[in-house]
Design a protein around this motif. Structure first.
Motif, PDB file in Angstrom:
ATOM      1  N   ASP A   1      78.363   6.780  51.091  1.00 21.06           N
ATOM      2  CA  ASP A   1      78.038   5.278  51.194  1.00 21.06           C
ATOM      3  C   ASP A   1      79.116   4.740  52.256  1.00 21.06           C
ATOM      4  O   ASP A   1      79.968   5.337  52.704  1.00 21.06           O
ATOM      5  N   SER A   2      78.789   3.598  52.889  1.00 21.70           N
ATOM      6  CA  SER A   2      79.508   3.010  53.937  1.00 21.70           C
ATOM      7  C   SER A   2      80.114   2.037  53.266  1.00 21.70           C
ATOM      8  O   SER A   2      79.535   1.122  52.783  1.00 21.70           O
ATOM      9  N   THR A   3      81.399   1.814  53.269  1.00 23.27           N
ATOM     10  CA  THR A   3      82.502   0.839  52.413  1.00 23.27           C
ATOM     11  C   THR A   3      82.779  -0.097  53.451  1.00 23.27           C
ATOM     12  O   THR A   3      83.611   0.170  54.472  1.00 23.27           O
ATOM     13  N   PHE A   4      82.409  -1.403  53.379  1.00 22.26           N
ATOM     14  CA  PHE A   4      83.127  -2.354  54.095  1.00 22.26           C
ATOM     15  C   PHE A   4      84.298  -3.164  53.447  1.00 22.26           C
ATOM     16  O   PHE A   4      83.789  -3.985  52.507  1.00 22.26           O
ATOM     17  N   ARG A   5      85.417  -3.434  53.936  1.00 18.95           N
ATOM     18  CA  ARG A   5      86.574  -4.231  53.285  1.00 18.95           C
ATOM     19  C   ARG A   5      86.528  -5.499  53.794  1.00 18.95           C
ATOM     20  O   ARG A   5      86.726  -5.453  55.220  1.00 18.95           O
TER      21      ARG A   5
ATOM     22  N   ASP B   1      84.920  -4.973  47.963  1.00 22.31           N
ATOM     23  CA  ASP B   1      84.376  -4.218  48.867  1.00 22.31           C
ATOM     24  C   ASP B   1      82.997  -3.981  48.674  1.00 22.31           C
ATOM     25  O   ASP B   1      82.620  -4.166  47.565  1.00 22.31           O
TER      26      ASP B   1
ATOM     27  N   SER C   1      79.831  -1.615  49.285  1.00 15.98           N
ATOM     28  CA  SER C   1      79.458  -0.060  49.576  1.00 15.98           C
ATOM     29  C   SER C   1      78.163   0.027  49.388  1.00 15.98           C
ATOM     30  O   SER C   1      77.329  -0.372  48.292  1.00 15.98           O
TER      31      SER C   1
ATOM     32  N   LYS D   1      83.477   6.574  54.357  1.00 13.82           N
ATOM     33  CA  LYS D   1      84.782   6.035  54.622  1.00 13.82           C
ATOM     34  C   LYS D   1      84.794   4.555  54.434  1.00 13.82           C
ATOM     35  O   LYS D   1      83.952   3.955  54.120  1.00 13.82           O
ATOM     36  N   THR D   2      85.852   3.928  54.503  1.00 14.31           N
ATOM     37  CA  THR D   2      86.131   2.477  54.429  1.00 14.31           C
ATOM     38  C   THR D   2      86.499   1.906  56.029  1.00 14.31           C
ATOM     39  O   THR D   2      87.302   2.308  56.384  1.00 14.31           O
TER      40      THR D   2
ATOM     41  N   PRO E   1      87.819  -1.527  57.546  1.00 16.09           N
ATOM     42  CA  PRO E   1      88.431  -2.654  57.364  1.00 16.09           C
ATOM     43  C   PRO E   1      87.938  -3.759  58.213  1.00 16.09           C
ATOM     44  O   PRO E   1      88.254  -3.812  59.495  1.00 16.09           O
TER      45      PRO E   1
END
Length: 427
Positions: free
Chosen positions: A48-52, A64, A66, A121-122, A124
């Motif tokens: 998954d791609s996580t966006f903070r 967040d 994901s 990864k996350t 920002p």
């Protein structure tokens, strides 16, 4: 349909057929759509791609987000295809592609690329956008100076030299006085000095303006490099150790989630940039000064006949443009880096000039173009930090690749002021 309507429609169609560059947007959009699709076809990413979306100090935290990386990329490809098809239909109909469609396409394509790059990864998001704004500051000031100067009919290829000399003057003055404000004033004066040389050769002596600009850039690089090696290197503590502007948080506004950290937790030069964009846009289109500048840039002989001093107006405008660009140069040594370095602008002046062309000599559009190029620069930095699979060599090329595609592919028909680059010979 009445007989009266037929000539009008035929004339409108004839005008549309003469508009050049109609097929540029769909062609470039097709290329980028294929590139985004190749990401998952050639090198699919698992996870998954996580966006903070939140930072410490926000009024409230946004959770967040994901999502599966490959799913986001395919969704982005589909949306890009829809935008490309719409742009192709508009071009087939002899109509321009709306700017909002191009902007939406860019958002979808960038979202797909980022989702692929940060799989597992996350990212920002707030930090990415806030950093992009900070990196775009010298580009925005450079673009504003370019717009102002060229609206008066003087091509300013010397933007990079003005940025570099502004950074040099700011570093030395701030180091000696211990005040970043003094350094900022010195940067404006330094930019005006380069602008004065540009005006002297281009306005008074009618020298080819593009050649003058290139020569001035080389001159400034040579002078600052010599001073750095012979003077600053041996006296770094006294002459090349400038104090920096602190980061200022605007009360209340800085706590707004997403928008607060991006726009209202910046240095004073960012807030100066906000004011400069507004003032330049207002002055060019709503003031007597702006009317005179645009008249001089479009038809200097007609401006002269109604009593406008063309030479004096061009000189004053070029000097003002130099001061604006000088503020952008101060950003390097009073905000971004601890001290002055050789050729530290890295050709940013040429990117600012591209923003002027991409923005079609409009201060608001040129600012948006500069922000786009600043975003491309910060994407390279952020993805390098979080460990992107994209080769570092390609990431270093990204800002310049975006510049080339934006100006050559998406700008469409762009008309400079009619007398831009044309010296005025009275009589």
């Amino acid at each position: 349909m009445s007989a009266v309507d037929l000539p009008v429609q035929a004339d409108a169609k004839g005008v549309a057929e003469r508009i050049p560059g109609l097929w540029k947007p769909p062609i470039v959009m097709s290329v980028f759509t294929i590139l985004v699709a190749l990401l998952v076809l050639v090198s699919p990413r698992e996870g998954d791609s996580t966006f903070r979306w939140s930072r410490e100090g926000d009024w409230f935290a946004i959770p967040d987000v994901s999502l599966p990386a490959n799913g986001i990329v395919w969704a982005a490809v589909l949306l890009c295809l829809l935008c490309t098809a719409f742009a192709a239909w508009r071009s087939y109909s002899r109509l321009k592609t709306p700017l909002v469609v191009i902007a939406a396409f860019a958002v979808f394509a960038v979202s797909g690329f980022l989702a692929w790059a940060v799989a597992g990864k996350t990212l920002p998001v707030v930090g990415l956008l806030a950093g992009a704004l900070a990196l775009a500051v010298p580009l925005v000031f450079g673009a504003l100076g370019g717009v102002v100067g060229e609206r008066a009919g003087v091509v300013n290829i010397a933007i990079d030299g003005q940025l570099l000399f502004g950074a040099f003057g700011a570093a030395i003055t701030a180091s000696i006085t211990g005040s970043p404000w003094a350094g900022l004033v010195a940067a404006m004066v330094a930019g005006m000095l380069v602008a004065l040389l540009l005006g002297l050769f281009a306005i008074t002596y009618w020298v080819e303006q593009v050649i003058v600009g290139v020569v001035l850039n080389v001159l400034v690089i040579g002078f600052t490099s010599f001073m750095f090696s012979q003077v600053l290197s041996g006296n770094a503590g006294a002459l090349n150790n400038p104090p920096h502007f602190p980061r200022l948080e605007i009360p209340l506004l800085s706590g707004i989630p997403v928008l607060g950290p991006i726009f209202f937790r910046q240095t004073v030069l960012v807030y100066v940039m906000y004011a400069a964009v507004f003032l330049v846009a207002w002055a060019l289109y709503r003031s007597k000064w702006g009317l005179r500048v645009r008249a001089v840039g479009e038809h200097p002989k007609a401006a002269d006949t109604v009593g406008i001093d063309v030479i004096a107006t061009r000189y004053r405008t070029v000097l003002l443009a130099g001061a604006i660009v000088g503020i952008g140069g101060a950003t390097y040594t009073l905000v971004s880096v601890p001290s002055f370095g050789r050729e530290m602008t890295g050709g940013a002046g040429y990117i600012a000039l591209a923003a002027v062309i991409f923005g079609k000599w409009d201060p608001i559009k040129a600012t948006l173009a500069a922000l786009l190029f600043g975003f491309a620069s910060n994407v390279e930095s952020v993805l390098s930090v979080i460990g992107s699979p994209v080769p570092s060599q390609f990431m270093l090329m990204l800002p310049y690749v975006v510049t080339i595609f934006a100006v050559a592919g998406l700008v469409g028909h762009s008309r400079a002021p009619a007398a831009d680059g044309v010296p005025y010979r009275k009589g």
